[in-house]
Write an enzyme that holds these catalytic residues in place. Structure first.
Site, PDB file in Angstrom:
ATOM      1  N   ASP A  97       0.801  -1.223   0.000  1.00  0.00           N
ATOM      2  CA  ASP A  97       0.000   0.000   0.000  1.00  0.00           C
ATOM      3  C   ASP A  97       0.834   1.273   0.000  1.00  0.00           C
ATOM      4  OD1 ASP A  97      -2.566  -1.089  -0.152  1.00  0.00           O
ATOM      5  OD2 ASP A  97      -2.599  -1.515   1.993  1.00  0.00           O
ATOM      6  N   ASP A 157      -5.366  -5.302  -5.926  1.00  0.00           N
ATOM      7  CA  ASP A 157      -5.159  -3.882  -5.625  1.00  0.00           C
ATOM      8  C   ASP A 157      -3.720  -3.448  -5.915  1.00  0.00           C
ATOM      9  OD1 ASP A 157      -6.737  -5.593  -4.026  1.00  0.00           O
ATOM     10  OD2 ASP A 157      -7.170  -4.042  -2.576  1.00  0.00           O
TER      11      ASP A 157
END
Ligand code: GLY
Length: 420
Positions: free
Chosen positions: A126, A187
């Site tokens: 992330d 993602d």
């Protein structure tokens, strides 16, 4: 040809044109919607500053608003809080759209508070979301060297998670034992953008290579035959062998989790932009088409396309925003009617999101209602969520730029992310 025949030919042609199915252009008033976003940004800033005067803690980032609340829940900036970069990103887009100097000053302050996540060893994939949305937009708009160095450091740090035996970045180092191996989530495709950027802006060219390898490996293993995606792919970290595809945030291992598919659409469109390799353009269209074919009438997906409770389940406006933004770009790369269809689909999504069903308006200071974060974990169900707002304003900005482009015939938007 006699006059009678000519008349009937002309009449026939006119009737045929009149009866031919016309592609309906969805109407989006981008100026109006960007003004709306600006008003919500100013209201959010007022909310955050309330009772704090000048002592606002800029490490506390708006994350979500619950359906029974009218106030943002803010969370402290840290590597574990994957959404910390979206609010600074919203501020940068709003500044770009309005030129408001107050918003610029706030964008700088919130962005700076993310620097500490780069100074620590990488926590997970992330880092790309955290830094590209905040520092990436900051550098894109200001060309301030201070921002550039942070992105370059973040890219090097993210690259340490790449496993050359597998050919992908390890998304969640903390979950290797629990999931049974090297794990990569869909993602993660979004975070390749920071690697591409760094490789072209003074970073190591190897960053480009690992981004391409990650996209190729993901293309090979992370999709079912119908081009719908698993949320998680698990690999043997020693041999590189693909072990299994599974879900984490979706309804089931074999279901199409809406946001996961949205990340795939956005991710492969961006990888095509960065590589110009036609195999990625072809793949971006395949993962897009299966998503578009299965959308409900208002173009905002249910949180998972295979939830048996549809229509009695929640939507995910955030997925609609991610896809709308991606399709405005993809439509510019695809020739002819198909490209136009992608852009018109994006407009239909934005038109739907601009209605009082989805815009937050007087309910709270976010842009949009009705996103679903992690339904299986009972988290952020039917909430306003900051990443929906980020991709919403990005999509509106892209459409606005297209409409204002000097060459109205050109559908290509200037996504000037890659090379400064
Ligand atoms: N894990 C990021 C997301 O919820 O899409």
């Amino acid at each position: 040809m006699n006059t009678k025949n000519l008349t009937s030919l002309l009449l026939g042609t006119l009737l045929a044109v009149g009866c031919a199915p016309q592609q309906k252009e969805a109407a989006v008033d981008t100026g109006h919607d960007l003004d709306y976003c600006h008003r919500q940004v100013l209201s959010t800033l007022a909310e955050l500053h309330e009772n704090k005067g000048d002592s606002l803690d800029y490490t506390m980032m708006p994350r979500n608003v619950a359906p029974d609340s009218d106030r943002w829940e803010c969370r402290p900036t840290c590597a574990e809080e994957w959404c910390s970069g979206f609010w600074p990103g919203v501020l940068w887009y709003d500044y770009e759209a309005t030129g408001d100097s107050t918003v610029l000053a706030e964008a700088r302050r919130f962005t700076r508070s993310l620097k500490k996540v780069v100074d620590d060893p990488v926590f997970d994939h992330d880092l790309g979301f955290l830094i590209q949305c905040s520092y990436g937009n900051a550098y894109r708009l200001t060309h301030d060297e201070e921002y550039k160095q942070v992105i370059l450091n973040a890219a090097d740090s993210l690259a340490t998670l790449f496993n050359p035996k597998v050919g992908t970045i390890l998304s969640w180092p903390r979950n290797v034992g629990e999931l049974g191996g090297h794990n990569t989530i869909m993602d993660n495709m979004i975070n390749l953008e920071m690697l591409f950027w760094a490789s072209k802006n003074g970073g190591n060219p190897y960053l480009h290579d690992i981004a391409v390898k990650h996209a190729e490996t993901t293309m090979e293993h992370h999709f079912r035959d119908d081009y719908t995606s698993y949320h998680v792919a698990v690999y043997d970290g020693e041999t590189g062998k693909f072990i299994k595809g599974m879900t984490h945030q979706g309804y089931a291992d074999n279901s199409m989790w809406a946001r996961g598919q949205a990340w795939a659409i956005y991710g492969y469109t961006m990888v095509y932009r960065e590589t110009k390799d036609p195999k990625f353009l072809d793949f971006a269209q395949k993962v897009t088409d299966v998503y578009l074919e299965r959308l409900p009438e208002d173009k905002v997906p249910y949180w998972d396309f295979d939830d048996p409770d549809i229509p009695q389940t929640t939507r995910d406006a955030s997925a609609a925003c991610v896809v709308a933004s991606a399709l405005l770009e993809l439509g510019g790369y695809v020739e002819g009617e198909k490209g136009e269809e992608y852009i018109n689909s994006a407009k239909e999504m934005l038109a739907s999101l601009a209605t009082d069903r989805y815009q937050s308006r007087e309910h709270n200071n976010s842009f949009l209602l009705h996103s679903t974060g992690h339904r299986p974990a009972g988290s952020e169900i039917d909430y306003s969520i900051i990443y929906a707002d980020y991709y919403y304003i990005e999509a509106l900005k892209r459409l606005n730029d297209m409409e204002k482009a000097a060459d109205p015939g050109s559908r290509q938007i200037a996504v000037n992310r890659s090379k400064s």
